[in-house]
Write an enzyme that holds these catalytic residues in place. Structure first.
Site, short mmCIF file in Angstrom:
data_model
loop_
_atom_site.label_atom_id
_atom_site.label_comp_id
_atom_site.label_asym_id
_atom_site.label_seq_id
_atom_site.Cartn_x
_atom_site.Cartn_y
_atom_site.Cartn_z
CG HIS A 155 -2.12 -0.87 0.99
ND1 HIS A 155 -2.05 -2.23 1.09
CD2 HIS A 155 -3.38 -0.57 0.63
CE1 HIS A 155 -3.25 -2.73 0.80
NE2 HIS A 155 -4.06 -1.76 0.52
NE ARG A 411 -6.45 -5.77 -2.80
CZ ARG A 411 -6.77 -4.59 -2.25
NH1 ARG A 411 -7.81 -4.50 -1.42
NH2 ARG A 411 -6.07 -3.52 -2.49
CD GLU A 520 -12.94 -3.35 -0.31
OE1 GLU A 520 -12.05 -2.72 0.26
OE2 GLU A 520 -12.78 -3.91 -1.41
CG ASP A 557 -12.02 0.85 0.65
OD1 ASP A 557 -12.29 1.72 -0.18
OD2 ASP A 557 -10.90 0.31 0.73
NE ARG A 595 -7.23 -4.88 12.92
CZ ARG A 595 -8.06 -4.20 13.71
NH1 ARG A 595 -8.00 -2.89 13.75
NH2 ARG A 595 -8.95 -4.83 14.44
NE ARG A 728 -7.48 1.63 -4.06
CZ ARG A 728 -7.54 0.41 -4.62
NH1 ARG A 728 -7.21 0.25 -5.88
NH2 ARG A 728 -7.93 -0.63 -3.94
P1 PGA Z 1 -7.27 -0.65 -0.45
O1 PGA Z 1 -6.80 -0.45 1.05
O2 PGA Z 1 -7.49 0.71 -1.03
O3 PGA Z 1 -6.13 -1.36 -1.05
O4 PGA Z 1 -8.49 -1.48 -0.39
C1 PGA Z 1 -7.18 0.62 1.76
C2 PGA Z 1 -6.30 0.80 2.96
O5 PGA Z 1 -5.46 -0.02 3.26
O6 PGA Z 1 -6.47 1.83 3.64
#
Ligand code: PGA
Length: 897
Positions: A155, A411, A520, A557, A595, A728
């Site tokens: 991420h 994923r 989510e 999310d 998380r 996002r």
């Molecule tokens: P994602 O994760 O956008 O990859 O679903 C969100 C996050 O980790 O805050």
């Protein structure tokens, strides 16, 4: 550039007196060195300037208006040439402060913040479990079969470049070595020189990446954490655990057990990231194997030099014959095979041919089997302590890392799979899959799952997007299952989302890979029980899963969708429902918690987080993501990594054997009410208030953030429009963090709590829940931590700089007012005068950083304003300065977003 060390006493960056002693000493040491470095580079006057700005920022905090004016004047007077070095100086100091703090935390083993006296320790937990009458065998059995998967993800929240991370790690090591040689002046002098050199190296290195990393770069970063830290930390973690088990229970963990394991999304997570292709996944898997093989090669070399013993049991001698050094003979053979494995993998990665007659070491068992036999033989021949030395360490690594280092998860967004189905149905039957309702889709998918004939035509000429999805399934079909973790479906909402993936997997061939639907949004979380219930009703699906189901819960999310309070309650209820559904059907459920690092993304201290889950939801297994900067903070250095692994092991063991209490009916009702009200307010402000999106866009650096080359993934999901909805969760939270309003993590709870505390019974109920229900107590703790980082006066400053529109200013005022109301309500509920009364370390950490972060905020607001006035066309140095402010604020708050 002058690299000479100058003794200029004025060239220092002060730390302030309000910090713990050894930590303060280290911060002063590093700050002094940075001061001298900058003085040598840019002159003493420049350092004095910075020191003034810092002093004004401090005065602004202590003395209010006069200080604020002085600070504003000082910053305003900076010439264009000075802006970049000033932002860099503050950013670098904050990073050095982080190193000193991290070092201190590792030393005192307080890697996470808990209330005083509540740090979790394994020995006291084991005694507590035994005192409850739980037999020793059950403890050992739970630990041996426990599966805690720490899933490292790419991420885009790590702001610090890898080259700087390496320097920071070396600075940390130098600090440790300096502390260990108090009485050796020469050694100290050498280390001090080295430390100063490293700080100079960091100062003269660009802190912002010029280009985005590729997914393969990201995966290399993940592997580097394993190589540089976890590889060393893991055996030590098990040594400590074994010692505690031997004293309390009298046995160590079995050799093949691995309660803590690592998985990865780096190179596997393609959700919204077109840069992660099937080819990338294939390459990353090879890279992981190659690194594993070369790390084991080093282990084998070292074992060979140590295992010179001549006594061996019949099993070993049957293989080696009567030789002088039978263990070395076994290891020699293994090394030849491991070497061939390294060569084969390198050749494959380079696209070269490689032929060997050696049997390659491809699976965990290939390596485990000969080493276990050596272990057994040493024990049998009276050399157990040798067996349980370096050899045991390698065996622990084999059990955890296998021959792949980590298991790669895949994923993809559910929509991408649906699009494949739509194209296929169109091609084969000229029908519109999008028009089929859920029932019809399920019927079709179940029929095809049960059919023997392939569905997808062999040389199907499909769209590039569909081809990419199919290629990914092809790739995973050819990988051994121990190289892979799970197939995660983001934005899952219906049983057909899961059945589609099962069908595509079947079409590609290969063994079944566990499918984890990721729920989510609020609606999807609420529906998750029904979805899983239906799936478990389908015999063809049940036949695939072998009694195990994994479900992923999306924290950020859902919080972005519904507000944090409503999302937290929905996550809790969803887990309860899933637990009871799976229990009723005798299916083992593993919950996978998605998380992030910050509170708004579900972050927070692990022990509290795990122990606040519903009873029964942590039943010996748990998966959890570790993302971005948190990977560095939690696992980047061996000592910290050992402690973090221990905390995970403790938490899962405790939640499995001593589960938290179930909430009382009246607490549930209370939560329903609170969540409902918070949700209503959140939706009203975020979706129904016309000025909200313009406010967000204008006041926060959201657009500028998109230019920070943090990760390989774009800031927005593809294809859809450009509103907040497509943004996002990470940039959404990152943006609010930069202006210190931290809005997504609290909005709505202001109204819910303030109304309830108006009546004595309401207040009493909340206080009862806080003290007796870990879920609610932890929620409030995290909220408090978050509010202590929020700072409405900084937000107001952004508004003044950036918001010409009076209506939007009013909106800003009302949001800040809400924050003030919530702060008051929280103090009333917790019975404190100020936030964080019980957590002095966090409070001090924030206080000491504020004089460095505050100027960065003000400069950021000013730079954003200049950028907007110039329509984005500002000099490169200013654009870089803007990026440095974002990185510096993130470093100062120890969280990106
Ligand atoms: P994602 O994760 O956008 O990859 O679903 C969100 C996050 O980790 O805050």
């Amino acid at each position: 550039m002058n690299n000479e060390q100058s003794p200029a006493p004025s060239a220092t960056l002060s730390v302030g007196d309000d910090f713990g002693e050894s930590l303060r000493d280290n911060m002063t040491l590093l700050g002094d060195m940075l001061g001298r470095t900058i003085a040598d580079d840019l002159g003493e006057k420049f350092v004095e300037r910075i020191e003034h700005i810092r002093a004004d920022a401090k005065a602004a905090r202590d003395a209010g208006e006069a200080g604020r004016k002085a600070l504003a004047r000082n910053l305003h007077d900076l010439s264009e040439d000075e802006l970049l070095p000033v932002t860099r100086a503050f950013n670098q100091f904050l990073n050095l402060a982080n190193i000193a703090e991290q070092h201190h935390r590792a030393h005192v083993r307080h890697v996470e913040d808990y209330r005083p006296g509540t740090q979790p320790y394994m020995d006291s937990l084991l005694s507590r479990i035994l005192e409850k009458g739980i037999p020793a065998e059950r403890i050992l059995d739970t630990l041996s079969t426990m599966q805690v998967d720490l899933v490292l993800t790419a991420h885009p929240t790590e702001v610090v470049r890898r080259t700087l991370i390496k320097k920071y790690d070396m600075i940390d090591q130098c600090l440790g070595q300096l502390e260990a040689c108090q009485e050796e002046p020469e050694r100290r002098a050498r280390l001090t020189e080295r430390l100063e050199e490293l700080i100079r190296q960091a100062w003269h290195t660009d802190e912002i990446r010029r280009e985005r990393p590729t997914p393969v770069d990201e995966a290399r970063g993940g592997f580097a954490v394993i190589e540089n830290s976890l590889w060393r930390a893991l055996p030590d973690f098990y040594r400590d655990l074994d010692r505690q088990l031997l004293t309390t229970i009298g046995e160590r963990l079995p050799l093949t057990a691995s309660p803590i394991r690592f998985a990865s999304w780096m190179g596997g997570d393609r959700d919204g990231n077109p840069n992660v292709t099937a080819k990338v996944t294939h390459e990353v898997l090879r890279q992981g194997r190659l690194m594993a093989a070369s790390l084991y090669m080093d282990d084998l070399r070292s074992l060979r030099s140590q295992l010179s013993m001549w006594k061996a049991n019949a099993d070993i001698l049957a293989e080696t014959g009567e030789v002088n050094e039978p263990y070395r003979a076994i290891l020699d053979k293994l090394m030849v095979r491991m070497q061939a494995t390294c060569e084969a993998l390198s050749a494959e990665l380079n696209g070269d041919a490689y032929v060997t007659r050696e049997k390659l070491v491809l699976t965990r068992a290939d390596l485990q089997e000969p080493l276990m036999r050596c272990h057994a033989s040493l024990c049998e021949c009276g050399m157990a302590s040798i067996a349980n030395g370096a050899l045991l360490d390698t065996l622990r690594r084999v059990a955890c890392f296998g021959m792949t280092l980590s298991r790669l998860d895949i994923r993809q967004d559910s929509e991408r799979h649906t699009e494949v189905m739509a194209e296929l149905v169109q091609t084969l039957w000229n029908e519109d899959y999008a028009d089929w309702d859920e029932e019809r889709r399920q019927e079709f998918l179940i029929r095809e799952l049960g059919s023997r004939r392939p569905l997808i035509p062999r040389h199907w000429e499909c769209s590039a997007d569909t081809r990419e999805v199919l290629d990914t399934f092809e790739t995973i079909a050819h990988e051994p299952r121990e190289a892979l973790g799970s197939y995660v479906i983001s934005m899952a909402g219906q049983p057909s989302d899961v059945l589609t993936v099962a069908l595509l997997m079947k079409e590609a061939g290969g063994a079944y890979l566990p499918i984890a639907p990721l729920f989510e949004t609020l609606a999807d979380l609420d529906r998750s029980g029904k979805v899983v219930d239906r799936l478990l009703d389908i015999p063809a699906y049940r036949a695939l899963i072998h009694g195990r189901q994994e479900v992923m819960i999306g924290y950020s999310d859902s919080a972005k969708d519904a507000g944090q309070l409503a999302a937290a309650w929905a996550q809790y209820r969803a887990q309860e429902t899933l637990v009871s559904i799976c229990n009723a059907r005798n299916v083992h459920l593993t919950l996978f918690h998605g998380r992030g690092g910050t509170v708004g993304r579900g972050g927070g201290p692990v022990h509290a987080a795990i122990l606040s889950q519903p009873p029964g939801s942590v039943n010996g297994s748990l998966r959890v993501t570790e993302q971005g900067e948190m990977i560095r903070f939690k696992f980047g250095q061996p000592e910290v990594a050992i402690r973090n692994m221990e905390i995970y092991a403790i938490s899962v063991l405790e939640a499995s054997l001593l589960p938290p209490p179930a909430p009382r009916p009246e607490w549930r009702e209370e939560m329903d009410r609170l969540a409902e009200q918070a949700h209503r307010v959140y939706v009203h402000v975020v979706r129904e208030t016309p000025g909200f999106v313009p406010y967000f866009r204008t006041v926060t650096p959201e657009t500028a953030l998109g230019q920070l080359p943090l990760g390989s993934r774009p800031a927005r999901r593809q294809k859809q429009g450009g509103g907040v909805e497509t943004l996002r969760a990470i940039p959404w939270i990152f943006a609010w963090t930069q202006t210190r309003l931290m809005l997504p993590a609290w909005l709505g709870s202001d109204a819910a709590f303030s109304e309830r505390i108006e009546t004595p019974e309401g207040l009493a109920r909340l206080q009862e829940m806080m003290t007796q229900w870990p879920f609610f107590g932890t929620y409030l703790d995290l909220l408090e931590m978050l509010l202590s980082k929020a700072d409405p006066s900084i937000t107001a400053d952004y508004e003044q700089h950036l918001l010409p529109d009076p209506e939007l200013r009013l909106l800003g005022e009302s949001l800040r007012e809400r924050l003030a109301v919530l702060r008051g309500a929280l103090l009333t509920i917790t019975g404190q005068k100020t936030l964080l009364e019980h957590a002095p370390l966090i409070k001090q950490a924030i206080d000491v950083r504020n004089p460095y972060i505050d100027p960065l905020h003000r400069l950021q607001a000013e730079l954003l304003q200049r950028q907007r006035v110039a329509n984005g066309d500002i000099p490169v140095s200013l654009r870089r300065a803007l990026m440095v402010t974002m990185a510096g604020i993130a470093a100062g708050l120890r969280n990106t977003g």
